[in-house]
Design a protein around this motif. Structure first.
Motif, PDB file in Angstrom:
ATOM      1  N   THR A   1       0.843  -1.190   0.000  1.00 37.72           N
ATOM      2  CA  THR A   1       0.000   0.000   0.000  1.00 37.72           C
ATOM      3  C   THR A   1       0.881   1.245   0.000  1.00 37.72           C
ATOM      4  OG1 THR A   1      -1.919   1.051   1.042  1.00 37.72           O
ATOM      5  CG2 THR A   1      -0.198   0.200   2.518  1.00 37.72           C
ATOM      6  N   HIS A   2       0.246   2.396  -0.151  1.00 37.62           N
ATOM      7  CA  HIS A   2       0.943   3.678  -0.208  1.00 37.62           C
ATOM      8  C   HIS A   2       0.385   4.594   0.870  1.00 37.62           C
ATOM      9  CE1 HIS A   2       1.758   2.262  -4.297  1.00 37.62           C
ATOM     10  NE2 HIS A   2       0.468   2.128  -4.437  1.00 37.62           N
ATOM     11  N   PHE A   3       1.264   5.325   1.542  1.00 40.47           N
ATOM     12  CA  PHE A   3       0.848   6.346   2.495  1.00 40.47           C
ATOM     13  C   PHE A   3       1.334   7.686   1.958  1.00 40.47           C
ATOM     14  CE2 PHE A   3       0.439   3.969   6.811  1.00 40.47           C
ATOM     15  CZ  PHE A   3      -0.344   3.016   6.197  1.00 40.47           C
ATOM     16  N   CYS A   4       0.583   8.753   2.269  1.00 35.21           N
ATOM     17  CA  CYS A   4       1.002  10.047   1.743  1.00 35.21           C
ATOM     18  C   CYS A   4       0.624  11.195   2.668  1.00 35.21           C
ATOM     19  CB  CYS A   4       0.353  10.274   0.376  1.00 35.21           C
ATOM     20  SG  CYS A   4       0.815  11.841  -0.366  1.00 35.21           S
ATOM     21  N   ASP A   5       1.512  12.144   2.758  1.00 36.14           N
ATOM     22  CA  ASP A   5       1.308  13.407   3.453  1.00 36.14           C
ATOM     23  C   ASP A   5       2.070  14.449   2.642  1.00 36.14           C
ATOM     24  OD1 ASP A   5       0.637  14.652   6.383  1.00 36.14           O
ATOM     25  OD2 ASP A   5       2.507  15.490   5.594  1.00 36.14           O
ATOM     26  N   PRO A   6       1.670  15.717   2.643  1.00 35.23           N
ATOM     27  CA  PRO A   6       2.430  16.709   1.883  1.00 35.23           C
ATOM     28  C   PRO A   6       3.915  16.753   2.227  1.00 35.23           C
ATOM     29  CG  PRO A   6       0.334  17.635   2.569  1.00 35.23           C
ATOM     30  CD  PRO A   6       0.454  16.301   3.249  1.00 35.23           C
ATOM     31  N   LYS A   7       4.261  16.356   3.467  1.00 35.73           N
ATOM     32  CA  LYS A   7       5.666  16.402   3.877  1.00 35.73           C
ATOM     33  C   LYS A   7       6.424  15.109   3.612  1.00 35.73           C
ATOM     34  CE  LYS A   7       4.869  19.655   7.680  1.00 35.73           C
ATOM     35  NZ  LYS A   7       4.988  19.846   9.153  1.00 35.73           N
ATOM     36  N   ALA A   8       5.718  13.976   3.617  1.00 36.95           N
ATOM     37  CA  ALA A   8       6.407  12.687   3.491  1.00 36.95           C
ATOM     38  C   ALA A   8       5.454  11.640   2.933  1.00 36.95           C
ATOM     39  CB  ALA A   8       6.947  12.229   4.845  1.00 36.95           C
ATOM     40  N   MET A   9       6.020  10.684   2.206  1.00 32.58           N
ATOM     41  CA  MET A   9       5.266   9.594   1.616  1.00 32.58           C
ATOM     42  C   MET A   9       5.963   8.287   1.939  1.00 32.58           C
ATOM     43  SD  MET A   9       4.711  11.362  -2.103  1.00 32.58           S
ATOM     44  CE  MET A   9       4.275  13.109  -2.199  1.00 32.58           C
TER      45      MET A   9
ATOM     46  N   GLY B   1       8.035  15.173  -0.068  1.00 33.85           N
ATOM     47  CA  GLY B   1       6.878  15.652  -0.791  1.00 33.85           C
ATOM     48  C   GLY B   1       7.083  15.806  -2.273  1.00 33.85           C
ATOM     49  N   ASP B   2       8.337  15.776  -2.719  1.00 31.99           N
ATOM     50  CA  ASP B   2       8.649  15.858  -4.148  1.00 31.99           C
ATOM     51  C   ASP B   2       8.958  14.493  -4.750  1.00 31.99           C
ATOM     52  OD1 ASP B   2       8.406  18.679  -4.262  1.00 31.99           O
ATOM     53  OD2 ASP B   2      10.401  18.890  -3.385  1.00 31.99           O
ATOM     54  N   GLU B   3       8.615  13.428  -4.019  1.00 37.57           N
ATOM     55  CA  GLU B   3       8.790  12.046  -4.470  1.00 37.57           C
ATOM     56  C   GLU B   3      10.261  11.648  -4.623  1.00 37.57           C
ATOM     57  OE1 GLU B   3       6.226  10.858  -7.701  1.00 37.57           O
ATOM     58  OE2 GLU B   3       4.818  12.457  -7.250  1.00 37.57           O
ATOM     59  N   GLN B   4      11.121  12.303  -3.869  1.00 38.98           N
ATOM     60  CA  GLN B   4      12.538  11.936  -3.844  1.00 38.98           C
ATOM     61  C   GLN B   4      12.815  11.126  -2.579  1.00 38.98           C
ATOM     62  OE1 GLN B   4      14.546  12.631  -6.528  1.00 38.98           O
ATOM     63  NE2 GLN B   4      12.566  13.331  -7.334  1.00 38.98           N
ATOM     64  N   PRO B   5      13.819  10.225  -2.611  1.00 42.70           N
ATOM     65  CA  PRO B   5      14.122   9.428  -1.420  1.00 42.70           C
ATOM     66  C   PRO B   5      14.329  10.307  -0.186  1.00 42.70           C
ATOM     67  CG  PRO B   5      15.353   8.608  -3.304  1.00 42.70           C
ATOM     68  CD  PRO B   5      14.699   9.889  -3.756  1.00 42.70           C
ATOM     69  N   LEU B   6      13.643   9.946   0.894  1.00 47.27           N
ATOM     70  CA  LEU B   6      13.759  10.689   2.153  1.00 47.27           C
ATOM     71  C   LEU B   6      14.732   9.941   3.049  1.00 47.27           C
ATOM     72  CD1 LEU B   6      12.919  12.892   4.141  1.00 47.27           C
ATOM     73  CD2 LEU B   6      10.916  11.503   4.720  1.00 47.27           C
ATOM     74  N   THR B   7      15.948  10.452   3.130  1.00 52.89           N
ATOM     75  CA  THR B   7      17.011   9.760   3.863  1.00 52.89           C
ATOM     76  C   THR B   7      17.338  10.422   5.194  1.00 52.89           C
ATOM     77  OG1 THR B   7      18.703  11.067   2.709  1.00 52.89           O
ATOM     78  CG2 THR B   7      18.042   8.987   1.686  1.00 52.89           C
ATOM     79  N   THR B   8      16.643  11.509   5.537  1.00 52.13           N
ATOM     80  CA  THR B   8      16.998  12.279   6.735  1.00 52.13           C
ATOM     81  C   THR B   8      16.031  12.060   7.898  1.00 52.13           C
ATOM     82  OG1 THR B   8      15.784  14.177   5.843  1.00 52.13           O
ATOM     83  CG2 THR B   8      18.151  14.060   5.378  1.00 52.13           C
ATOM     84  N   ALA B   9      15.073  11.151   7.743  1.00 49.20           N
ATOM     85  CA  ALA B   9      14.134  10.898   8.843  1.00 49.20           C
ATOM     86  C   ALA B   9      14.891  10.429  10.080  1.00 49.20           C
ATOM     87  CB  ALA B   9      13.107   9.859   8.428  1.00 49.20           C
ATOM     88  N   GLN B  10      14.480  10.906  11.258  1.00 50.92           N
ATOM     89  CA  GLN B  10      15.177  10.580  12.502  1.00 50.92           C
ATOM     90  C   GLN B  10      14.562   9.394  13.235  1.00 50.92           C
ATOM     91  OE1 GLN B  10      15.705  14.069  14.920  1.00 50.92           O
ATOM     92  NE2 GLN B  10      16.583  15.273  13.250  1.00 50.92           N
ATOM     93  N   GLY B  11      13.421   8.937  12.779  1.00 46.51           N
ATOM     94  CA  GLY B  11      12.797   7.786  13.418  1.00 46.51           C
ATOM     95  C   GLY B  11      11.467   7.464  12.771  1.00 46.51           C
ATOM     96  N   VAL B  12      11.075   6.188  12.851  1.00 46.07           N
ATOM     97  CA  VAL B  12       9.790   5.744  12.307  1.00 46.07           C
ATOM     98  C   VAL B  12       9.150   4.784  13.304  1.00 46.07           C
ATOM     99  CG1 VAL B  12       8.624   4.483  10.467  1.00 46.07           C
ATOM    100  CG2 VAL B  12      10.531   6.010   9.904  1.00 46.07           C
ATOM    101  N   SER B  13       7.904   5.031  13.672  1.00 44.24           N
ATOM    102  CA  SER B  13       7.153   4.109  14.527  1.00 44.24           C
ATOM    103  C   SER B  13       6.016   3.510  13.715  1.00 44.24           C
ATOM    104  CB  SER B  13       6.605   4.818  15.759  1.00 44.24           C
ATOM    105  OG  SER B  13       5.648   5.794  15.392  1.00 44.24           O
TER     106      SER B  13
END
Length: 282
Positions: free
Chosen positions: A180-188, A210-222
């Motif tokens: 599935t896909h999740f989306c928010d204006p800031k992150a997908m 938000g520009d569909e580029q790899p997000l490599t700077t996230a500090q954590g995911v729950s």
């Protein structure tokens, strides 16, 4: 890969036929389009996938350039790929090449159209008109038959197989992953739950900005799983960062049915994104 609720414009023109008429074969130029379908979406979802088969019966190649629909803010052509066990998704730049005499198929877990910013939920039994633009053949409007929320293929009644006998449907693979896909204006996020059956599961997450580029700077995911319909309280784990834009969480989904998956993405010390959507466990 986007699940944020975009604002719904008032007075939207009716884009779905409520009668579940069978999807037909659509021809444009040398192309024949069949088995156009999508899945029903839960309330609040802002994205949906579109699937179809395109056969090029001509002697020259063609290219699917773009799609558009009143049912969504935009329509993109996407392809899927495995990267270190995690499903990734990217738009196909420049359109999709269709060789002469060949057939291309869009299906769950593979190549697909992505409806982004839904004007209203897709409901089972409706049809969603989609305008497809081809480089040589030109434009054509194709009705996409909306199947159930967990459908893996179009209903046999909506299939069009005019020139060959119908083949028996393949049995579902009980270990087939749910995507599935999740989306928010800031992150997908691309979410792959494997196996897609009840029991211990691995939840693989690929993040984009938000520009569909790899997000490599996230500090954590729950990751939080819950099944209120069966009285299963929410359980939260912290995902493991396995490199770049990829995270993995291991959890337990002890019963089949519709679960709620909540994703918390920590973008910085002061900013974050919380996205929730249903997933189906067999």
């Amino acid at each position: 890969m986007r699940n944020v609720a975009f604002g719904l414009a008032s007075g939207i023109a009716c884009w779905a036929l409520l009668a579940p008429a069978a999807a037909g074969e659509v021809s444009v130029g040398n192309l024949v389009i069949t088995q156009a379908w999508s899945r029903a979406t839960p309330g609040g979802a802002s994205v949906a996938g579109g699937y179809l088969t395109i056969e090029n019966k001509g002697l020259l190649p063609d290219r699917l350039l773009s799609g558009a629909s009143d049912a969504a803010r935009k329509v993109e052509i996407h392809e899927m790929a495995q990267d270190k066990g995690i499903m990734t998704m990217r738009p196909i730049e420049g359109g999709l090449f269709i060789e002469a005499g060949k057939t291309v198929k869009f299906e769950p877990g593979g190549r697909h159209l992505m409806f982004i910013g839904l004007a209203a939920p897709f409901r089972e039994g409706e049809q969603v008109p989609v305008s497809l633009a081809f480089e040589a053949a030109g434009k054509v409007t194709v009705p996409f038959a909306v199947q159930g929320i967990g459908a893996r293929a179009p209903d046999p009644l909506t299939k069009v197989e005019l020139q060959r006998p119908a083949l028996p449907a393949a049995a579902d693979d009980p270990d087939e992953a749910f995507f599935t896909h999740f989306c928010d204006p800031k992150a997908m996020a691309n979410i792959t739950v494997s196996p897609g059956r009840a029991g211990p599961v691995e939840i693989a997450i690929q993040l984009e900005d938000g520009d569909e580029q790899p997000l490599t700077t996230a500090q954590g995911v729950s990751v939080t799983l819950a099944n209120p319909d069966k009285g299963i309280a929410p359980v939260t784990v912290i995902a493991e960062h396995v490199g770049g834009d990829k995270w993995v969480a291991r959890m337990d989904a002890p019963q089949s049915g519709r679960w709620s998956l909540d994703l918390g993405i920590k973008l910085s010390a002061t900013d974050g994104v919380q996205i929730a959507a249903p997933i189906l466990i067999r």
